[in-house]
Design an enzyme around this catalytic site. Structure first.
Site, PDB file in Angstrom:
ATOM      1  N   GLY A   1      18.708  19.331  52.455  1.00 29.47           N
ATOM      2  CA  GLY A   1      19.815  19.924  53.198  1.00 29.47           C
ATOM      3  C   GLY A   1      19.440  20.590  54.507  1.00 29.47           C
ATOM      4  O   GLY A   1      20.275  21.258  55.115  1.00 29.47           O
TER       5      GLY A   1
ATOM      6  N   TRP B   1      18.809  19.351  57.558  1.00 29.85           N
ATOM      7  CA  TRP B   1      19.595  18.882  58.711  1.00 29.85           C
ATOM      8  C   TRP B   1      21.060  19.275  58.563  1.00 29.85           C
ATOM      9  O   TRP B   1      21.720  19.588  59.549  1.00 29.85           O
ATOM     10  CB  TRP B   1      19.454  17.367  58.863  1.00 29.85           C
ATOM     11  CG  TRP B   1      18.204  16.965  59.583  1.00 29.85           C
ATOM     12  CD1 TRP B   1      17.027  17.646  59.643  1.00 29.85           C
ATOM     13  CD2 TRP B   1      18.009  15.777  60.358  1.00 29.85           C
ATOM     14  NE1 TRP B   1      16.113  16.957  60.390  1.00 29.85           N
ATOM     15  CE2 TRP B   1      16.681  15.812  60.838  1.00 29.85           C
ATOM     16  CE3 TRP B   1      18.815  14.692  60.660  1.00 29.85           C
ATOM     17  CZ2 TRP B   1      16.149  14.788  61.633  1.00 29.85           C
ATOM     18  CZ3 TRP B   1      18.293  13.670  61.451  1.00 29.85           C
ATOM     19  CH2 TRP B   1      16.975  13.718  61.936  1.00 29.85           C
TER      20      TRP B   1
ATOM     21  N   ASP C   1      22.824  11.541  49.922  1.00 29.39           N
ATOM     22  CA  ASP C   1      21.426  11.305  49.559  1.00 29.39           C
ATOM     23  C   ASP C   1      21.379  10.778  48.133  1.00 29.39           C
ATOM     24  O   ASP C   1      22.288  11.036  47.338  1.00 29.39           O
ATOM     25  CB  ASP C   1      20.596  12.591  49.664  1.00 29.39           C
ATOM     26  CG  ASP C   1      19.103  12.309  49.793  1.00 29.39           C
ATOM     27  OD1 ASP C   1      18.556  12.511  50.895  1.00 29.39           O
ATOM     28  OD2 ASP C   1      18.481  11.865  48.808  1.00 29.39           O
TER      29      ASP C   1
ATOM     30  N   ASP D   1      22.681   6.049  45.776  1.00 30.48           N
ATOM     31  CA  ASP D   1      21.768   5.173  46.502  1.00 30.48           C
ATOM     32  C   ASP D   1      22.522   4.492  47.641  1.00 30.48           C
ATOM     33  O   ASP D   1      23.411   3.669  47.411  1.00 30.48           O
ATOM     34  CB  ASP D   1      21.198   4.135  45.531  1.00 30.48           C
ATOM     35  CG  ASP D   1      20.147   3.242  46.161  1.00 30.48           C
ATOM     36  OD1 ASP D   1      20.027   3.228  47.399  1.00 30.48           O
ATOM     37  OD2 ASP D   1      19.440   2.547  45.404  1.00 30.48           O
TER      38      ASP D   1
ATOM     39  N   ASP E   1      17.768  11.014  58.411  1.00 28.98           N
ATOM     40  CA  ASP E   1      16.353  11.332  58.205  1.00 28.98           C
ATOM     41  C   ASP E   1      15.848  10.590  56.968  1.00 28.98           C
ATOM     42  O   ASP E   1      14.892  11.012  56.324  1.00 28.98           O
ATOM     43  CB  ASP E   1      16.184  12.847  58.041  1.00 28.98           C
ATOM     44  CG  ASP E   1      14.763  13.312  58.326  1.00 28.98           C
ATOM     45  OD1 ASP E   1      14.083  12.677  59.154  1.00 28.98           O
ATOM     46  OD2 ASP E   1      14.326  14.313  57.727  1.00 28.98           O
TER      47      ASP E   1
ATOM     48  N   LYS F   1      15.537   8.511  61.978  1.00 30.02           N
ATOM     49  CA  LYS F   1      14.089   8.429  61.810  1.00 30.02           C
ATOM     50  C   LYS F   1      13.697   6.966  61.658  1.00 30.02           C
ATOM     51  O   LYS F   1      14.323   6.224  60.901  1.00 30.02           O
ATOM     52  CB  LYS F   1      13.647   9.214  60.568  1.00 30.02           C
ATOM     53  CG  LYS F   1      12.164   9.035  60.261  1.00 30.02           C
ATOM     54  CD  LYS F   1      11.600  10.151  59.424  1.00 30.02           C
ATOM     55  CE  LYS F   1      12.172  10.237  58.033  1.00 30.02           C
ATOM     56  NZ  LYS F   1      11.630  11.402  57.311  1.00 30.02           N
TER      57      LYS F   1
END
Length: 207
Positions: free
Chosen positions: A60, A62, A80, A96, A121, A161
């Site tokens: 958490g 970000w 997530d 997922d 990320d 990312k």
């Protein structure tokens, strides 16, 4: 069970890490918060009242940074595969991201509201075998870019990312076709030995 030298080195690096200490001091859930804070300081991608999607959000860090900037008038949808402790005014979807049902739940949560910014990320569980890890990492990047292409408003931004390696050049080219400007960022808080970088794409061109 005795710790391996690798795990001992990781633990020492973790607890000696100034960003870990800063996160504890500042109330952030992870050192990753400072990567986004650095990018925000340079590029001002977050603004009050924005609608933002945060992929790979747990634990958490970000989402905390984003929530503080966008404020009560903003809207944040986070997702997530791992659990994430709740953050006020953040809609969290656990699952997922590679599964169609989870992807659909994220789209449903977004609804008809145009999104100003998608941040990611995400990274797969790394095996240490680059030939296996790189394709899995790029697959997550491709899914995130696909989501961004579906939900961003014209002029919206995308931060992700990404790891240098096979598939990177093609991905960079695809992002340039979808956005007005694409830049690479390597925050100081990103560990030197890490291959991670952040691709920042600005000015989504829309359909």
């Amino acid at each position: 069970m005795a710790r391996s030298k690798t795990s001992q080195r990781w633990l020492k690096e973790h607890f000696d890490d100034p960003y870990v200490k800063m996160a504890q001091r500042d109330g952030y859930r992870s050192r990753a918060s400072y990567k986004l804070l650095e990018i925000q300081e340079k590029d001002r991608i977050l603004r009050p009242g924005m609608t933002v999607v945060d992929l790979g959000a747990a634990p958490g860090g970000w989402s905390q940074v984003t929530s503080r900037v966008i404020g009560d008038r903003g809207r944040l949808i986070a997702s997530d595969i791992l659990e994430m402790d709740s953050i006020p005014d953040v809609t969290f979807i656990q699952g997922d991201f590679t599964e169609d049902a989870v992807f659909a739940r994220i789209l449903e949560a977004i609804g008809e509201h145009p999104v100003d910014l998608v941040i990611s990320d995400m990274a797969p569980n790394m095996s240490g075998v680059r030939a296996a890890d790189q394709p899995r990492a790029m697959y997550l990047c491709e899914l995130a870019l696909d989501l961004a292409g579906r939900v961003l408003r014209p002029g919206g931004d995308f931060l992700i990312k990404i790891f240098q390696g096979e598939g990177f050049d093609q991905y960079h080219k695809q992002a340039r076709e979808m956005f007005d400007k694409v830049q690479m960022r390597k925050p100081l808080s990103s560990r030197d030995r890490s291959r991670e970088q952040y691709l920042l794409a600005r000015g989504f061109r829309g359909e």
